[in-house]
Enzyme design. Structure first.
Site, PDB file in Angstrom:
ATOM      1  CG  HIS A 100      52.120   8.982  -6.073  1.00 56.72           C
ATOM      2  ND1 HIS A 100      51.280   9.160  -7.145  1.00 56.72           N
ATOM      3  CD2 HIS A 100      52.805   7.836  -6.297  1.00 56.72           C
ATOM      4  CE1 HIS A 100      51.450   8.133  -7.984  1.00 56.72           C
ATOM      5  NE2 HIS A 100      52.360   7.325  -7.496  1.00 56.72           N
ATOM      6  CG  ASN A 131      51.643   3.673  -4.248  1.00 57.83           C
ATOM      7  OD1 ASN A 131      50.691   3.534  -3.462  1.00 57.83           O
ATOM      8  ND2 ASN A 131      51.801   4.756  -4.982  1.00 57.83           N
ATOM      9  CD1 TRP A 132      49.981  -2.815  -2.915  1.00 58.58           C
ATOM     10  CD2 TRP A 132      48.361  -3.423  -1.483  1.00 58.58           C
ATOM     11  NE1 TRP A 132      50.232  -4.104  -2.518  1.00 58.58           N
ATOM     12  CE2 TRP A 132      49.258  -4.505  -1.634  1.00 58.58           C
ATOM     13  CE3 TRP A 132      47.274  -3.581  -0.615  1.00 58.58           C
ATOM     14  CZ2 TRP A 132      49.083  -5.721  -0.968  1.00 58.58           C
ATOM     15  CZ3 TRP A 132      47.115  -4.790   0.047  1.00 58.58           C
ATOM     16  CH2 TRP A 132      48.004  -5.840  -0.127  1.00 58.58           C
ATOM     17  CE  LYS A 133      50.019   4.145  -8.113  1.00 62.81           C
ATOM     18  NZ  LYS A 133      50.209   4.553  -9.485  1.00 62.81           N
ATOM     19  N   GLY A 186      53.599   0.208  -8.757  1.00 58.11           N
ATOM     20  CA  GLY A 186      52.160   0.394  -8.573  1.00 58.11           C
ATOM     21  C   GLY A 186      51.400  -0.880  -8.934  1.00 58.11           C
ATOM     22  N   GLY A 187      50.845  -0.902 -10.129  1.00 54.50           N
ATOM     23  CA  GLY A 187      49.982  -1.998 -10.589  1.00 54.50           C
ATOM     24  C   GLY A 187      50.486  -3.396 -10.263  1.00 54.50           C
ATOM     25  CD  GLU A 203      56.320   6.709  -8.708  1.00 53.01           C
ATOM     26  OE1 GLU A 203      56.262   5.476  -8.785  1.00 53.01           O
ATOM     27  OE2 GLU A 203      55.382   7.401  -8.273  1.00 53.01           O
ATOM     28  N   GLY A 230      51.688   3.695 -15.113  1.00 56.21           N
ATOM     29  CA  GLY A 230      50.532   2.953 -15.604  1.00 56.21           C
ATOM     30  C   GLY A 230      50.368   2.933 -17.119  1.00 56.21           C
ATOM     31  CB  SER A 276      55.514   1.020 -16.808  1.00 51.96           C
ATOM     32  OG  SER A 276      54.352   1.780 -17.113  1.00 51.96           O
TER      33      SER A 276
END
Ligand code: 13P
Length: 248
Positions: free
Chosen positions: A96, A7-9, A230-231, A165, A171, A209
């Site tokens: 989300h 998920n690039w956000k 994510g990140g 999540e 994060g 994470s």
């Protein structure tokens, strides 16, 4: 089958297709590729080019959201499931915590799921408790409410994936303890069974994470059907290392 979903956000410009290309090349050559499915969720601005690129390739593309109305409407800045499907995008993330925080209620999310499924998009439905709810031992009741109020037995279970999540883990580098996570994932599966009464189990993913190091802690937890990342999904190397380390 395991899922690895990036998920690039709010990340990515047209040249970021190079990241997708590297991930795709890795998957294409990986001997273990039958064991898993990779999905990348770029922002709306890249959905068209990424979906075209991914046609007949192993990596599929997901939208990060869709609007609460379908078709066309007079809502400025809104993008419907119908418009996403027209790009040959296959998946959509719904619920989300970023969007829940900005006002998406369980009822709004239910509408989004309905429109997504109607347009034959596969839904990656996110749920999760915040820190305060966790401390108050409300995790199960929060998850139950999120699932019961947005999903219905009338929905096609084959096109739904659930991603657990915990908000306190997104994060932050904080991840749930093994036993806690197993209990929660099993609880989510139990609730899904009570909604859908189907023997075909809906995949339940974990997100929060996940990176090339933390993945090693998850790989022995058989209950987890995959990961929403994510990140660490914004770099092809980090994302590929997650897959490599999972199967190492
Ligand atoms: P991080 O992997 O950056 O914690 O984000 C998780 C997430 O929100 C994916 O949807």
């Amino acid at each position: 089958m395991r899922y690895f979903i990036g998920n690039w956000k709010m990340f990515g410009v047209p040249k970021s297709i190079g990241i997708l290309n590297k991930i795709n090349n890795f998957v294409q050559k990986d001997k273990k590729r039958q064991k898993y499915k990779v999905i990348v969720a770029p922002p709306f601005t890249l959905l068209d080019s990424f979906s075209k690129y991914s046609n007949n390739k192993p990596v599929s593309i997901s939208s990060q959201n869709c609007y609460l109305k379908d078709g066309y409407s007079s809502n400025t800045g809104a993008i419907s499931a119908f418009m996403i499907k027209a790009l040959k995008t296959k998946y959509v993330i719904v619920g989300h915590s970023d969007n829940r925080k900005e006002g998406d209620s369980n009822l709004i999310l239910k509408n989004k799921v309905i429109h997504a499924l109607k347009n034959n998009l596969k839904v990656i439905f996110c749920i999760g408790e915040n820190n305060k709810q966790k401390s108050a031992n409300q995790t199960f009741s929060v998850l139950k409410k999120q699932l019961y109020e947005s999903l219905s037995s009338k929905f096609n279970a084959n096109n739904i994936i659930v991603a657990y999540e915990p908000i306190w883990s997104i994060g932050t580098g904080k991840i749930p303890q093994d036993n806690e996570l197993i209990k929660t994932i099993n609880y989510v599966k139990k609730i899904l069974y009570s909604i859908f009464k189907t023997r075909k189990t809906i995949p339940v993913l974990y997100g929060g994470s996940v990176d090339s190091r933390s993945i090693k802690l998850f790989k022995d937890i058989n209950e987890i059907d995959g990961f929403l990342i994510g990140g660490a999904s914004k770099s092809s190397k980090n994302f590929i290392d997650i897959i490599k380390n999972y199967y190492r």
